[in-house]
Motif scaffolding. Sequence first.
Motif, PDB file in Angstrom:
ATOM      1  N   ILE A   1      45.000  -3.432  71.604  1.00  0.00           N
ATOM      2  CA  ILE A   1      44.847  -2.465  72.875  1.00  0.00           C
ATOM      3  C   ILE A   1      45.979  -2.877  73.890  1.00  0.00           C
ATOM      4  O   ILE A   1      46.580  -3.687  74.003  1.00  0.00           O
ATOM      5  CB  ILE A   1      43.750  -3.038  73.714  1.00  0.00           C
ATOM      6  CG1 ILE A   1      43.281  -2.236  74.864  1.00  0.00           C
ATOM      7  CG2 ILE A   1      43.689  -4.499  74.199  1.00  0.00           C
ATOM      8  CD1 ILE A   1      41.957  -2.374  75.629  1.00  0.00           C
ATOM      9  N   ASP A   2      46.552  -1.700  74.161  1.00  0.00           N
ATOM     10  CA  ASP A   2      47.553  -1.267  75.424  1.00  0.00           C
ATOM     11  C   ASP A   2      48.998  -1.810  74.987  1.00  0.00           C
ATOM     12  O   ASP A   2      50.031  -1.350  75.406  1.00  0.00           O
ATOM     13  CB  ASP A   2      47.181  -2.361  76.597  1.00  0.00           C
ATOM     14  CG  ASP A   2      46.070  -1.532  77.214  1.00  0.00           C
ATOM     15  OD1 ASP A   2      45.990  -0.314  77.198  1.00  0.00           O
ATOM     16  OD2 ASP A   2      45.208  -2.459  77.807  1.00  0.00           O
ATOM     17  N   VAL A   3      49.116  -2.312  73.844  1.00  0.00           N
ATOM     18  CA  VAL A   3      50.384  -2.668  73.197  1.00  0.00           C
ATOM     19  C   VAL A   3      51.327  -1.402  72.818  1.00  0.00           C
ATOM     20  O   VAL A   3      52.341  -1.467  72.862  1.00  0.00           O
ATOM     21  CB  VAL A   3      50.305  -3.623  71.843  1.00  0.00           C
ATOM     22  CG1 VAL A   3      51.748  -3.752  71.196  1.00  0.00           C
ATOM     23  CG2 VAL A   3      49.714  -5.059  72.485  1.00  0.00           C
ATOM     24  N   PRO A   4      50.579  -0.247  72.234  1.00  0.00           N
ATOM     25  CA  PRO A   4      51.390   0.827  71.713  1.00  0.00           C
ATOM     26  C   PRO A   4      52.037   1.573  73.075  1.00  0.00           C
ATOM     27  O   PRO A   4      53.012   2.134  73.031  1.00  0.00           O
ATOM     28  CB  PRO A   4      50.124   1.908  71.361  1.00  0.00           C
ATOM     29  CG  PRO A   4      49.238   0.858  70.978  1.00  0.00           C
ATOM     30  CD  PRO A   4      49.379  -0.220  72.021  1.00  0.00           C
ATOM     31  N   ARG A   5      51.618   1.105  74.318  1.00  0.00           N
ATOM     32  CA  ARG A   5      52.199   1.628  75.399  1.00  0.00           C
ATOM     33  C   ARG A   5      53.556   0.956  75.849  1.00  0.00           C
ATOM     34  O   ARG A   5      54.550   1.629  76.007  1.00  0.00           O
ATOM     35  CB  ARG A   5      51.450   1.273  76.874  1.00  0.00           C
ATOM     36  CG  ARG A   5      50.135   1.796  76.755  1.00  0.00           C
ATOM     37  CD  ARG A   5      49.225   1.823  78.214  1.00  0.00           C
ATOM     38  NE  ARG A   5      47.985   2.252  78.164  1.00  0.00           N
ATOM     39  CZ  ARG A   5      47.310   2.133  79.238  1.00  0.00           C
ATOM     40  NH1 ARG A   5      47.785   1.950  80.430  1.00  0.00           N
ATOM     41  NH2 ARG A   5      45.856   2.528  79.257  1.00  0.00           N
ATOM     42  N   ALA A   6      53.564  -0.113  75.318  1.00  0.00           N
ATOM     43  CA  ALA A   6      54.971  -1.035  75.604  1.00  0.00           C
ATOM     44  C   ALA A   6      55.903  -0.538  74.500  1.00  0.00           C
ATOM     45  O   ALA A   6      57.024  -0.258  74.702  1.00  0.00           O
ATOM     46  CB  ALA A   6      54.662  -2.442  75.374  1.00  0.00           C
TER      47      ALA A   6
ATOM     48  N   ILE B   1      61.134  -4.780  85.475  1.00  0.00           N
ATOM     49  CA  ILE B   1      60.254  -5.826  84.732  1.00  0.00           C
ATOM     50  C   ILE B   1      60.428  -5.819  83.155  1.00  0.00           C
ATOM     51  O   ILE B   1      60.741  -4.824  82.581  1.00  0.00           O
ATOM     52  CB  ILE B   1      58.677  -5.758  85.029  1.00  0.00           C
ATOM     53  CG1 ILE B   1      58.284  -4.076  84.488  1.00  0.00           C
ATOM     54  CG2 ILE B   1      58.902  -5.318  86.825  1.00  0.00           C
ATOM     55  CD1 ILE B   1      56.730  -3.882  84.932  1.00  0.00           C
ATOM     56  N   PRO B   2      59.957  -6.913  82.519  1.00  0.00           N
ATOM     57  CA  PRO B   2      60.095  -6.647  81.042  1.00  0.00           C
ATOM     58  C   PRO B   2      59.079  -5.932  80.532  1.00  0.00           C
ATOM     59  O   PRO B   2      57.853  -5.752  80.969  1.00  0.00           O
ATOM     60  CB  PRO B   2      59.536  -8.367  80.726  1.00  0.00           C
ATOM     61  CG  PRO B   2      59.713  -9.150  81.747  1.00  0.00           C
ATOM     62  CD  PRO B   2      59.648  -8.098  83.098  1.00  0.00           C
ATOM     63  N   ILE B   3      59.750  -4.809  79.611  1.00  0.00           N
ATOM     64  CA  ILE B   3      58.685  -3.896  79.002  1.00  0.00           C
ATOM     65  C   ILE B   3      57.441  -4.265  78.327  1.00  0.00           C
ATOM     66  O   ILE B   3      56.500  -3.669  78.336  1.00  0.00           O
ATOM     67  CB  ILE B   3      59.752  -2.911  78.128  1.00  0.00           C
ATOM     68  CG1 ILE B   3      60.667  -2.206  79.245  1.00  0.00           C
ATOM     69  CG2 ILE B   3      58.867  -1.892  77.791  1.00  0.00           C
ATOM     70  CD1 ILE B   3      61.697  -1.342  78.496  1.00  0.00           C
ATOM     71  N   LYS B   4      57.531  -5.567  77.694  1.00  0.00           N
ATOM     72  CA  LYS B   4      56.603  -5.959  76.944  1.00  0.00           C
ATOM     73  C   LYS B   4      55.436  -6.134  77.949  1.00  0.00           C
ATOM     74  O   LYS B   4      54.185  -6.043  77.370  1.00  0.00           O
ATOM     75  CB  LYS B   4      56.988  -7.352  76.220  1.00  0.00           C
ATOM     76  CG  LYS B   4      57.174  -8.350  77.340  1.00  0.00           C
ATOM     77  CD  LYS B   4      57.006  -9.905  76.338  1.00  0.00           C
ATOM     78  CE  LYS B   4      57.223 -11.012  77.305  1.00  0.00           C
ATOM     79  NZ  LYS B   4      57.170 -12.336  76.665  1.00  0.00           N
TER      80      LYS B   4
ATOM     81  N   GLU C   1      51.623  -5.010  84.857  1.00  0.00           N
ATOM     82  CA  GLU C   1      52.643  -4.289  84.994  1.00  0.00           C
ATOM     83  C   GLU C   1      52.631  -3.982  86.465  1.00  0.00           C
ATOM     84  O   GLU C   1      53.890  -3.770  87.081  1.00  0.00           O
ATOM     85  CB  GLU C   1      52.592  -3.026  84.083  1.00  0.00           C
ATOM     86  CG  GLU C   1      53.615  -1.699  84.684  1.00  0.00           C
ATOM     87  CD  GLU C   1      52.573  -0.569  83.871  1.00  0.00           C
ATOM     88  OE1 GLU C   1      52.805   0.399  84.271  1.00  0.00           O
ATOM     89  OE2 GLU C   1      51.833  -0.724  82.728  1.00  0.00           O
ATOM     90  N   MET C   2      51.475  -3.658  87.158  1.00  0.00           N
ATOM     91  CA  MET C   2      51.463  -3.290  88.497  1.00  0.00           C
ATOM     92  C   MET C   2      51.664  -4.264  89.373  1.00  0.00           C
ATOM     93  O   MET C   2      52.474  -4.144  90.219  1.00  0.00           O
ATOM     94  CB  MET C   2      50.129  -2.779  88.613  1.00  0.00           C
ATOM     95  CG  MET C   2      49.688  -2.390  89.871  1.00  0.00           C
ATOM     96  SD  MET C   2      48.136  -1.912  90.482  1.00  0.00           S
ATOM     97  CE  MET C   2      47.034  -3.394  90.396  1.00  0.00           C
TER      98      MET C   2
END
Length: 280
Positions: free
Chosen positions: A64-69, A168-171, A179-180
Motif C-alpha cells: 500500500i502507498d509504495v507506488p506513490r513513492a 523530504i526523502p521521497i521514500k 509525508e505531511m
Amino acid sequence: MISAVVPAQNEEKRIGIALHQLLNLKIDKIIVVLNGSSDNTLGEIHRLKSSRIEIINFKEKLGIDVPRAVGAKYAYKLGAKYVLFVDGDLVGNIAYELNLLLENCIKNRLDLSLTDCYPTTPKLCYLTKIIVFFRQLLNQETGLIDSLGISSPSHGPHIVSRRLLETIPIKELAVPPIEMVMALKSGLKIAKGVEIPHSRLGSSIKNLEHSQLIAQTIAGDCLEALTIYKNQPRNREYNGIKYMGYHSTRRWDLLAAFFSQVDNMKSAYNKKLPENVQRD
C-alpha cells in the motif's frame, strides 16, 4: 512540467475511466504504477495509445502507498514541478475538481495541496470512526486541524511540489501522513486545495477484511507520523494496541532497488531505463 502518478492494481474495468479524466487535463506526463496486477489492467492502458502515458510495471506487489513513492521518484527525474496523485480506481466524475486542485496549487505556490473528502460530518461506521479519530488526532496535535480539518494525503487526490520532493526523502511518500508531517516540520506550505466528498470519488468497494486492514494501516501511519512530529522513535502503538494493518507488506526493498535504478539514469529520456518502465 506537471506529472500525474496513478497507482493501480487489478483495475482493468476502471483504469480507462480514471486515465481519460487525466488526459483531458493540462498534464504533461501520466505515470501509471502497476502494483502486482494479474488482470488486464496493462492491456487497457495500452488501448488508450497515448504518448503522455508511461507505465512502471511491477509484477510483485509493492504494498500500500509504495507506488506513490515510485511514481514521485520517476516524475522528479523527468523534471516535474508538480506531481498529482490519483488512484487508478477512481471513476467518479471529478475532472473539474482535479483541475481546480491543480490551479489552486500552482497559483498559491503550495507544496502540499490536499483534498477534503469529509467536507460535512459523515455517518460513521465503526471502521470509518477509527480512521477519522486518528486523522483528527494527528491534525490536532500538529496544529493543522483549523486549516485542514481531517484532510490527509492518505485519502483523495493530492499534489506535491518539486520543492517538497527536494526537501523530504521521497521514500517517505510511501506513508502519506509522514509525508505531511515532514513537510510541516520543514516549513513547507500546506493547504486544503479542494473538496470532493468521498461518495463522489467513485472508489472501488472492497471486502470487510480489506477495509479493516486499511483502517489499521491509516491509524498506524498517523501514529507513526505523530512520533516523528514529536521527535520520538517511530511507533505505531496507541493505548497498548499496535496498528499495523498492511504496513508489514510495504516492499521497501523493491522501492530501494527502483530508486537506485532511477538515480543511475543519465537523463530523463536516455535509452537505458529502469527495467520496470515501459514506453509506447
